[in-house]
Scaffold this motif. Structure first.
Motif, PDB file in Angstrom:
ATOM      1  N   ASN A 209      46.699  48.655  28.193  1.00 48.45           N
ATOM      2  CA  ASN A 209      46.112  47.848  27.110  1.00 48.45           C
ATOM      3  C   ASN A 209      44.804  47.167  27.539  1.00 48.45           C
ATOM      4  O   ASN A 209      44.592  45.976  27.317  1.00 48.45           O
ATOM      5  CB  ASN A 209      47.106  46.783  26.628  1.00 48.45           C
ATOM      6  CG  ASN A 209      48.226  47.394  25.807  1.00 48.45           C
ATOM      7  OD1 ASN A 209      48.669  48.498  26.074  1.00 48.45           O
ATOM      8  ND2 ASN A 209      48.695  46.678  24.801  1.00 48.45           N
ATOM      9  N   GLY A 210      43.925  47.909  28.173  1.00 47.72           N
ATOM     10  CA  GLY A 210      42.624  47.359  28.554  1.00 47.72           C
ATOM     11  C   GLY A 210      42.596  46.585  29.846  1.00 47.72           C
ATOM     12  O   GLY A 210      41.579  45.970  30.181  1.00 47.72           O
ATOM     13  N   VAL A 211      43.696  46.574  30.610  1.00 49.50           N
ATOM     14  CA  VAL A 211      43.746  45.879  31.902  1.00 49.50           C
ATOM     15  C   VAL A 211      43.947  46.921  32.997  1.00 49.50           C
ATOM     16  O   VAL A 211      44.910  47.704  32.946  1.00 49.50           O
ATOM     17  CB  VAL A 211      44.874  44.835  31.935  1.00 49.50           C
ATOM     18  CG1 VAL A 211      44.893  44.119  33.277  1.00 49.50           C
ATOM     19  CG2 VAL A 211      44.712  43.843  30.802  1.00 49.50           C
ATOM     20  N   ARG A 212      43.057  46.937  33.972  1.00 52.74           N
ATOM     21  CA  ARG A 212      43.153  47.896  35.076  1.00 52.74           C
ATOM     22  C   ARG A 212      44.268  47.475  36.035  1.00 52.74           C
ATOM     23  O   ARG A 212      44.364  46.295  36.422  1.00 52.74           O
ATOM     24  CB  ARG A 212      41.812  47.946  35.832  1.00 52.74           C
ATOM     25  CG  ARG A 212      41.720  49.045  36.892  1.00 52.74           C
ATOM     26  CD  ARG A 212      41.648  50.422  36.241  1.00 52.74           C
ATOM     27  NE  ARG A 212      41.282  51.442  37.205  1.00 52.74           N
ATOM     28  CZ  ARG A 212      40.040  51.856  37.421  1.00 52.74           C
ATOM     29  NH1 ARG A 212      39.028  51.302  36.738  1.00 52.74           N
ATOM     30  NH2 ARG A 212      39.779  52.799  38.282  1.00 52.74           N
ATOM     31  N   VAL A 213      45.099  48.427  36.388  1.00 52.42           N
ATOM     32  CA  VAL A 213      46.215  48.164  37.299  1.00 52.42           C
ATOM     33  C   VAL A 213      45.784  48.536  38.711  1.00 52.42           C
ATOM     34  O   VAL A 213      45.333  49.662  38.965  1.00 52.42           O
ATOM     35  CB  VAL A 213      47.460  48.973  36.893  1.00 52.42           C
ATOM     36  CG1 VAL A 213      48.588  48.763  37.907  1.00 52.42           C
ATOM     37  CG2 VAL A 213      47.930  48.563  35.502  1.00 52.42           C
ATOM     38  N   VAL A 214      45.901  47.589  39.643  1.00 53.29           N
ATOM     39  CA  VAL A 214      45.546  47.819  41.045  1.00 53.29           C
ATOM     40  C   VAL A 214      46.733  47.430  41.915  1.00 53.29           C
ATOM     41  O   VAL A 214      47.823  47.101  41.415  1.00 53.29           O
ATOM     42  CB  VAL A 214      44.287  47.008  41.425  1.00 53.29           C
ATOM     43  CG1 VAL A 214      43.074  47.524  40.656  1.00 53.29           C
ATOM     44  CG2 VAL A 214      44.499  45.522  41.172  1.00 53.29           C
ATOM     45  N   ALA A 215      46.518  47.443  43.225  1.00 55.56           N
ATOM     46  CA  ALA A 215      47.620  47.172  44.150  1.00 55.56           C
ATOM     47  C   ALA A 215      48.168  45.764  44.002  1.00 55.56           C
ATOM     48  O   ALA A 215      49.366  45.521  44.213  1.00 55.56           O
ATOM     49  CB  ALA A 215      47.163  47.411  45.584  1.00 55.56           C
ATOM     50  N   SER A 216      47.305  44.812  43.632  1.00 60.69           N
ATOM     51  CA  SER A 216      47.744  43.408  43.537  1.00 60.69           C
ATOM     52  C   SER A 216      48.197  43.003  42.137  1.00 60.69           C
ATOM     53  O   SER A 216      48.436  41.825  41.881  1.00 60.69           O
ATOM     54  CB  SER A 216      46.596  42.492  43.974  1.00 60.69           C
ATOM     55  OG  SER A 216      45.461  42.672  43.134  1.00 60.69           O
ATOM     56  N   THR A 217      48.314  43.965  41.226  1.00 57.66           N
ATOM     57  CA  THR A 217      48.677  43.642  39.840  1.00 57.66           C
ATOM     58  C   THR A 217      50.093  43.065  39.759  1.00 57.66           C
ATOM     59  O   THR A 217      51.011  43.539  40.428  1.00 57.66           O
ATOM     60  CB  THR A 217      48.569  44.905  38.971  1.00 57.66           C
ATOM     61  OG1 THR A 217      47.198  45.297  38.890  1.00 57.66           O
ATOM     62  CG2 THR A 217      49.084  44.649  37.564  1.00 57.66           C
ATOM     63  N   TYR A 218      50.257  42.057  38.914  1.00 60.52           N
ATOM     64  CA  TYR A 218      51.573  41.464  38.678  1.00 60.52           C
ATOM     65  C   TYR A 218      51.785  41.314  37.173  1.00 60.52           C
ATOM     66  O   TYR A 218      50.832  41.196  36.401  1.00 60.52           O
ATOM     67  CB  TYR A 218      51.694  40.094  39.364  1.00 60.52           C
ATOM     68  CG  TYR A 218      50.749  39.043  38.840  1.00 60.52           C
ATOM     69  CD1 TYR A 218      51.127  38.161  37.828  1.00 60.52           C
ATOM     70  CD2 TYR A 218      49.460  38.922  39.365  1.00 60.52           C
ATOM     71  CE1 TYR A 218      50.257  37.191  37.349  1.00 60.52           C
ATOM     72  CE2 TYR A 218      48.579  37.954  38.895  1.00 60.52           C
ATOM     73  CZ  TYR A 218      48.982  37.096  37.889  1.00 60.52           C
ATOM     74  OH  TYR A 218      48.121  36.140  37.410  1.00 60.52           O
ATOM     75  N   LEU A 219      53.040  41.350  36.734  1.00 65.93           N
ATOM     76  CA  LEU A 219      53.401  41.257  35.326  1.00 65.93           C
ATOM     77  C   LEU A 219      54.400  40.133  35.136  1.00 65.93           C
ATOM     78  O   LEU A 219      55.311  39.950  35.963  1.00 65.93           O
ATOM     79  CB  LEU A 219      54.003  42.567  34.807  1.00 65.93           C
ATOM     80  CG  LEU A 219      53.054  43.764  34.680  1.00 65.93           C
ATOM     81  CD1 LEU A 219      52.937  44.510  36.003  1.00 65.93           C
ATOM     82  CD2 LEU A 219      53.534  44.735  33.603  1.00 65.93           C
ATOM     83  N   THR A 220      54.248  39.388  34.045  1.00 71.30           N
ATOM     84  CA  THR A 220      55.160  38.291  33.717  1.00 71.30           C
ATOM     85  C   THR A 220      55.448  38.315  32.224  1.00 71.30           C
ATOM     86  O   THR A 220      54.620  38.764  31.420  1.00 71.30           O
ATOM     87  CB  THR A 220      54.554  36.929  34.105  1.00 71.30           C
ATOM     88  OG1 THR A 220      53.294  36.761  33.434  1.00 71.30           O
ATOM     89  CG2 THR A 220      54.344  36.831  35.605  1.00 71.30           C
TER      90      THR A 220
END
Length: 292
Positions: free
Chosen positions: A205-216
């Motif tokens: 949804n328009g957010v780049r996912v990288v190694a440090s990505t977190y979801l809440t």
């Protein structure tokens, strides 16, 4: 004076002196001889009269009723506990593989193909590194070759770090969650599964996912690295479609889990996926290069 002959008197044998031992013998009663032969014959007759036991009957008579000692009882309890523990362990191992045992044949084939593809990707990466080393060793101008490889490596790292856009074949994963049952941990599982299947660039949804990505979890939606996103959740993934799609559709995998939560999941393959959401290049606060 008469010459009468005197008649000879009988000689008297002197009596032995009476001793305490002799008195004791007189007082004791006479010994009665034991009737050994009679009792022996009587016992033999009784043995002949008793019925003889077979080998099996003697074995049963020796084993039953059982004579259990305290030590034998303790050993029996310990053996029972050991057997029960082994049974529980076998049952737990059986439960862990129940998902695969209940899978269809085509699903098992798909899982095996995915494992083979992962192995092949690792072999290709290994071969590429060996080719780079060979080129550096054999190049007439090693400095120029090293510069070219450095530029190429910088582009690859930029894609992984999310600082440059990327395009290539891949899939689009769309999750329509009208009831709001899909949580952040489910989306994170999808990202992890895609990475394991060889995804090289991911955008949600328009957010780049990288190694440090977190979801809440956040209200009616989910936050990715602090950015609020709402359903439908759309993943743009660059990688080998033949590996990415089966990884999501394995039994008990991402698609099946979300469908149990009454979400609609679709996976579309494409020869060109554009991942253009960028992340700003951030200088590490503490880490520094160790090369001199």
């Amino acid at each position: 004076m008469s010459n009468e002959e005197e008649s000879p008197q009988p000689s008297q044998t002197p009596r032995p002196a009476e001793t305490p031992e002799n008195r004791l013998r007189k007082e004791l009663p006479d010994e009665v001889p034991a009737a050994a032969p009679e009792s022996s014959e009587q016992g033999k007759g009784e043995e002949d009269a008793a019925p003889s036991l077979t080998g099996r009957q003697r074995l049963v008579k020796g084993l039953w009723p059982p004579r259990v000692t305290r030590a034998q009882l303790i050993v029996a309890v310990l053996l029972f506990g050991l057997g029960f523990g082994l049974a529980v362990q076998v049952a737990s191992n059986s439960d862990s593989g129940s998902a695969l045992r209940g899978a269809r044949q085509e699903d098992l084939v798909r899982i095996l193909d995915e494992l083979d593809n992962r192995t092949q990707r690792l072999e290709d990466e290994k071969q590429g590194l060996e080719d780079q080393r060979t080129e550096l060793e054999n190049s007439s101008d090693q400095a120029e070759e090293a510069r070219k490889q450095t530029v190429e490596k910088e582009k690859q790292l930029g894609i992984l770090a999310g600082t440059v856009a990327a395009q290539g074949p891949g899939i689009t994963l769309t999750i329509d969650d009208t009831k709001g049952t899909v949580k952040a941990d489910m989306l994170l599982d999808a990202i992890q599964e895609l990475r394991a299947a060889g995804a090289e660039a991911i955008q949600v949804n328009g957010v780049r996912v990288v190694a440090s990505t977190y979801l809440t979890d956040s209200g009616s939606g989910v936050k990715v690295d602090g950015n609020q996103i709402t359903q439908p959740y759309r993943f743009k993934v660059i990688g080998k479609p033949q590996d990415l799609e089966p990884a999501l559709n394995i039994p008990g995998g991402v698609v099946q889990t979300m469908e149990k939560e009454q979400a609609t999941v679709t996976v579309d393959r494409s020869t060109k996926i554009v991942v253009d959401a960028l992340r700003p290049a951030k200088r590490p606060d503490y880490a520094r290069s160790s090369s001199q």
